[in-house]
Scaffold this motif. Structure first.
Motif, PDB file in Angstrom:
ATOM      1  N   HIS A 142     -27.700 -29.344 -90.236  1.00 28.66           N
ATOM      2  CA  HIS A 142     -28.080 -28.128 -90.980  1.00 28.66           C
ATOM      3  C   HIS A 142     -26.882 -27.558 -91.747  1.00 28.66           C
ATOM      4  N   LEU A 143     -25.731 -27.514 -91.091  1.00 28.52           N
ATOM      5  CA  LEU A 143     -24.532 -26.969 -91.731  1.00 28.52           C
ATOM      6  C   LEU A 143     -24.049 -27.866 -92.866  1.00 28.52           C
ATOM      7  N   ILE A 144     -24.163 -29.177 -92.690  1.00 30.20           N
ATOM      8  CA  ILE A 144     -23.784 -30.105 -93.760  1.00 30.20           C
ATOM      9  C   ILE A 144     -24.650 -29.869 -94.984  1.00 30.20           C
ATOM     10  N   GLN A 145     -25.960 -29.701 -94.765  1.00 29.33           N
ATOM     11  CA  GLN A 145     -26.863 -29.445 -95.884  1.00 29.33           C
ATOM     12  C   GLN A 145     -26.537 -28.112 -96.545  1.00 29.33           C
ATOM     13  N   LEU A 146     -26.206 -27.124 -95.720  1.00 27.07           N
ATOM     14  CA  LEU A 146     -25.831 -25.815 -96.252  1.00 27.07           C
ATOM     15  C   LEU A 146     -24.566 -25.913 -97.096  1.00 27.07           C
ATOM     16  N   LYS A 147     -23.614 -26.708 -96.634  1.00 26.45           N
ATOM     17  CA  LYS A 147     -22.367 -26.893 -97.381  1.00 26.45           C
ATOM     18  C   LYS A 147     -22.624 -27.570 -98.716  1.00 26.45           C
ATOM     19  N   ILE A 148     -23.492 -28.587 -98.717  1.00 20.94           N
ATOM     20  CA  ILE A 148     -23.839 -29.288 -99.964  1.00 20.94           C
ATOM     21  C   ILE A 148     -24.475 -28.325-100.951  1.00 20.94           C
ATOM     22  N   GLU A 149     -25.429 -27.528-100.462  1.00 18.99           N
ATOM     23  CA  GLU A 149     -26.110 -26.569-101.336  1.00 18.99           C
ATOM     24  C   GLU A 149     -25.133 -25.523-101.872  1.00 18.99           C
ATOM     25  N   TYR A 160     -32.280  -6.643 -94.919  1.00 19.70           N
ATOM     26  CA  TYR A 160     -31.982  -7.954 -95.495  1.00 19.70           C
ATOM     27  C   TYR A 160     -31.259  -7.790 -96.829  1.00 19.70           C
ATOM     28  N   CYS A 161     -31.734  -6.847 -97.653  1.00 22.81           N
ATOM     29  CA  CYS A 161     -31.107  -6.605 -98.957  1.00 22.81           C
ATOM     30  C   CYS A 161     -29.654  -6.153 -98.802  1.00 22.81           C
ATOM     31  N   LEU A 162     -29.403  -5.292 -97.817  1.00 21.92           N
ATOM     32  CA  LEU A 162     -28.025  -4.843 -97.584  1.00 21.92           C
ATOM     33  C   LEU A 162     -27.122  -6.024 -97.276  1.00 21.92           C
ATOM     34  N   TRP A 163     -27.536  -6.848 -96.333  1.00 20.88           N
ATOM     35  CA  TRP A 163     -26.691  -7.907 -95.784  1.00 20.88           C
ATOM     36  C   TRP A 163     -26.480  -9.050 -96.780  1.00 20.88           C
ATOM     37  N   HIS A 164     -27.562  -9.476 -97.434  1.00 22.36           N
ATOM     38  CA  HIS A 164     -27.498 -10.681 -98.262  1.00 22.36           C
ATOM     39  C   HIS A 164     -27.319 -10.419 -99.758  1.00 22.36           C
ATOM     40  N   ILE A 165     -27.623  -9.206-100.207  1.00 11.97           N
ATOM     41  CA  ILE A 165     -27.641  -8.985-101.655  1.00 11.97           C
ATOM     42  C   ILE A 165     -26.728  -7.843-102.090  1.00 11.97           C
ATOM     43  N   LEU A 166     -27.016  -6.632-101.634  1.00 19.64           N
ATOM     44  CA  LEU A 166     -26.395  -5.452-102.235  1.00 19.64           C
ATOM     45  C   LEU A 166     -24.922  -5.270-101.871  1.00 19.64           C
ATOM     46  N   ILE A 167     -24.589  -5.393-100.602  1.00 17.15           N
ATOM     47  CA  ILE A 167     -23.177  -5.234-100.219  1.00 17.15           C
ATOM     48  C   ILE A 167     -22.318  -6.359-100.788  1.00 17.15           C
ATOM     49  N   ARG A 189     -17.742  -3.847 -92.938  1.00 17.99           N
ATOM     50  CA  ARG A 189     -16.674  -4.319 -92.061  1.00 17.99           C
ATOM     51  C   ARG A 189     -16.806  -5.817 -91.782  1.00 17.99           C
ATOM     52  N   TYR A 190     -18.055  -6.314 -91.679  1.00 24.53           N
ATOM     53  CA  TYR A 190     -18.246  -7.719 -91.332  1.00 24.53           C
ATOM     54  C   TYR A 190     -18.389  -8.632 -92.553  1.00 24.53           C
ATOM     55  N   ASP A 191     -18.412  -8.069 -93.751  1.00 21.76           N
ATOM     56  CA  ASP A 191     -18.547  -8.877 -94.960  1.00 21.76           C
ATOM     57  C   ASP A 191     -17.366  -9.839 -95.093  1.00 21.76           C
ATOM     58  N   LYS A 192     -17.662 -11.100 -95.448  1.00 25.39           N
ATOM     59  CA  LYS A 192     -16.616 -12.123 -95.506  1.00 25.39           C
ATOM     60  C   LYS A 192     -16.184 -12.466 -96.928  1.00 25.39           C
ATOM     61  N   GLY A 193     -16.665 -11.712 -97.902  1.00 22.90           N
ATOM     62  CA  GLY A 193     -16.216 -11.945 -99.271  1.00 22.90           C
ATOM     63  C   GLY A 193     -17.061 -12.907-100.072  1.00 22.90           C
ATOM     64  N   TYR A 194     -18.244 -13.295 -99.552  1.00 24.61           N
ATOM     65  CA  TYR A 194     -19.105 -14.222-100.271  1.00 24.61           C
ATOM     66  C   TYR A 194     -19.910 -13.491-101.344  1.00 24.61           C
ATOM     67  N   PRO A 195     -20.342 -14.206-102.390  1.00 22.47           N
ATOM     68  CA  PRO A 195     -21.211 -13.587-103.394  1.00 22.47           C
ATOM     69  C   PRO A 195     -22.604 -13.363-102.826  1.00 22.47           C
ATOM     70  N   PRO A 196     -23.430 -12.576-103.492  1.00 20.45           N
ATOM     71  CA  PRO A 196     -24.808 -12.370-103.014  1.00 20.45           C
ATOM     72  C   PRO A 196     -25.611 -13.660-103.107  1.00 20.45           C
ATOM     73  N   ILE A 197     -26.670 -13.720-102.325  1.00 17.24           N
ATOM     74  CA  ILE A 197     -27.539 -14.891-102.353  1.00 17.24           C
ATOM     75  C   ILE A 197     -28.129 -15.066-103.749  1.00 17.24           C
ATOM     76  N   SER A 198     -28.282 -16.296-104.181  1.00 17.23           N
ATOM     77  CA  SER A 198     -28.879 -16.561-105.492  1.00 17.23           C
ATOM     78  C   SER A 198     -30.400 -16.455-105.408  1.00 17.23           C
ATOM     79  N   LEU A 199     -31.043 -16.315-106.556  1.00 15.49           N
ATOM     80  CA  LEU A 199     -32.503 -16.262-106.572  1.00 15.49           C
ATOM     81  C   LEU A 199     -33.109 -17.563-106.044  1.00 15.49           C
ATOM     82  N   ASP A 200     -32.467 -18.697-106.359  1.00 11.29           N
ATOM     83  CA  ASP A 200     -32.974 -19.983-105.875  1.00 11.29           C
ATOM     84  C   ASP A 200     -32.989 -20.034-104.350  1.00 11.29           C
ATOM     85  N   ASN A 201     -31.879 -19.605-103.740  1.00 10.06           N
ATOM     86  CA  ASN A 201     -31.811 -19.627-102.277  1.00 10.06           C
ATOM     87  C   ASN A 201     -32.669 -18.540-101.651  1.00 10.06           C
ATOM     88  N   LEU A 202     -32.801 -17.402-102.337  1.00  9.24           N
ATOM     89  CA  LEU A 202     -33.665 -16.331-101.846  1.00  9.24           C
ATOM     90  C   LEU A 202     -35.112 -16.815-101.763  1.00  9.24           C
TER      91      LEU A 202
END
Length: 350
Positions: free
Chosen positions: A228-235, A272-279, A323-336
Motif C-alpha cells: 500500500h505504501l509503495i503504491q502511495l509513493k508511486i502516486e 476532513y477539510c481541515l486536515w487534508h485541504i484547508l490547513i 501543530r501536527y502538519d508536516k508541510g505537505y500540499p493539500p490533497i489533489s482533486l484526483d486523489n480526493l
C-alpha cells in the motif's frame, strides 16, 4: 441503580479492549454535551462525564492521548471499522446487503489474523472493534517507526504510521466497502459504548458479537501494508511530476477550487477539510501565519456551524492540526475523488 451498574459494566467491557496497550490513561472521550474531546484519567471520570450527558453519544478514543515528542510511542493496537447503512441505500434490501458486507469482513478478519472482534449495532450500521498486536522476534511491541522497512515512506504519508496503518487495515478487511467518510486516527478513533444512545437515530447501541479477549496477531498485515505504501509513493511521485495538477496559479499561490471551498459553508466533512485541504493550503501553499489561519478557518467554520452544528471545539482542533502538519500540499482533486468521493461530488456540484 441497575442502570448505573449496566453502564459501568459496558464501560469496563470497552476498556478491556485496551488492556494490551502500553498505557490506559489519559484518554479522550466525547458526549452529546461535551464541546469537543474531553481528557480523562480514570474510569470514574469517564462514568461521571457520561452520566452528565445522560449517556447520549458516549464515545471513547481507542488510543490513549499522545503528543508529538512523547517518549511513549504508540503502536497499532486497535482497529476500528465502520459499516454504514447509507452505503447500501441504493440496494433493494439495504440491511441484507450490509449484513453480507459484515459477514465478508468478519470472515476476512478471521482468515487473515484469526481475530474475533466486538461488533456493535449503532442504529445506523455496524462498528467492528478488533484489538491487535504486532510483535518482533523478541516478542516486544514497537511503534512502526522502529521498523527500518518503513523509513522511506515516512516523508510521503500525511499522518503518523500508526494512523496510516489502522486506516489501511479497515479498507483491507472490508475490501474498500467501509464508510469512506470514516478516517480514524490515533487522535480521533472514537468508538461507542454499548447500551448508550446514538442521537443520530435515537437508538440504543447494541452488542452483536463480543471480542474473545485475545489480541489478534496482525504481523501478516505488514507486507500488504508495505505494498500500500509503495503504491502511495508511486502516486505521490507521479503527482509531483504532473504540471498544474491542482490548478495552482504559481505566481499568486492560489488553488481556485479551495478558494471556492473557503467561501462556501458545508454541512459535512468539515474535519476532513481541515486536515487534508484547508490547513495544508493556507499554511504550505499560501504560507500564512498561524493567527491568520485560525481567523480564516474559524470564520469559515462559524458559517458551517449555522448549517449543521460542529460538535467539536474547532479553535482547539485547528491549533492541534497546525501543530501536527508536516508541510505537505493539500490533497489533489484526483486523489480526493478516490479517497472521499462524497466530498468530491459536493465540490463538483457547485
Amino acid at each position: 441503580m441497575f442502570e448505573k451498574i449496566m453502564y459501568r459494566e459496558n464501560i469496563q467491557f470497552i476498556l478491556s479492549h485496551f488492556k494490551g496497550q502500553e498505557f490506559l490513561f489519559p484518554r479522550s472521550i466525547m458526549t452529546s454535551k461535551a464541546n469537543g474531546q474531553v481528557f480523562v484519567n480514570s474510569e470514574a471520570q469517564i462514568t461521571k462525564v457520561y452520566e452528565e450527558a445522560n449517556f447520549i453519544d458516549c464515545r471513547i478514543n481507542g488510543y490513549p492521548f499522545h503528543q508529538e515528542g512523547d517518549s511513549r510511542k504508540l503502536y497499532p493496537s486497535f482497529i476500528f471499522i465502520d459499516l454504514d447503512i447509507s452505503l447500501c441505500s441504493t440496494c433493494k434490501y439495504p440491511i441484507r446487503k450490509l449484513d453480507y458486507i459484515l459477514k465478508q469482513t468478519l470472515n476476512k478478519i478471521t482468515e487473515v489474523i484469526k481475530g474475533h472482534p466486538t461488533v456493535l449495532w449503532t442504529g445506523g450500521g455496524y462498528h467492528i472493534y478488533q484489538p491487535i498486536k504486532i510483535v518482533t522476534k523478541d516478542e516486544e511491541k514497537h511503534s512502526l517507526e522502529a521498523f527500518k522497512e518503513f523509513d522511506e515512506f515516512v516523508p510521503i504519508i500525511r499522518n503518523d504510521l500508526c494512523t496510516e496503518f489502522i486506516r489501511f487495515a479497515a479498507k483491507y478487511f472490508t475490501n474498500g466497502k467501509g464508510d469512506p467518510k470514516h478516517n480514524p486516527s490515533i487522535y480521533s478513533c472514537l468508538i461507542r459504548i454499548p447500551q448508550t444512545i446514538n442521537s443520530k437515530n435515537n437508538e440504543v447501541v447494541k452488542i452483536i458479537q463480543r471480542w474473545n479477549g485475545i489480541e489478534a496477531d496482525a504481523h501478516s498485515l505488514l507486507l500488504p501494508f508495505i505494498d500500500h505504501l509503495i503504491q502511495l509513493k508511486i502516486e505521490t511521485e507521479e503527482l509531483r511530476k504532473r504540471e498544474d495538477t491542482t490548478t495552482v496559479v504559481k505566481d499568486n499561490k492560489i488553488i481556485k477550487w479551495i478558494e471556492k471551498l473557503l467561501e462556501t459553508p458545508i454541512s459535512d466533512h468539515r474535519y476532513y477539510c481541515l486536515w487534508h485541504i484547508l490547513i495544508p493550503y493556507l499554511k504550505n501553499i499560501k504560507e500564512l501565519g498561524q493567527n491568520e489561519i485560525i481567523f480564516i478557518l474559524t470564520e469559515w467554520l462559524d458559517k458551517c456551524n449555522k448549517m449543521n452544528k460542529v460538535k467539536w471545539n474547532y479553535k482547539q482542533r485547528i491549533r492541534e492540526q497546525l501543530r501536527y502538519d508536516k508541510g505537505y500540499p493539500p490533497i489533489s482533486l484526483d486523489n480526493l475523488k478516490k479517497e472521499n468521493s462524497h466530498l468530491y461530488q459536493i465540490l463538483q456540484d457547485w
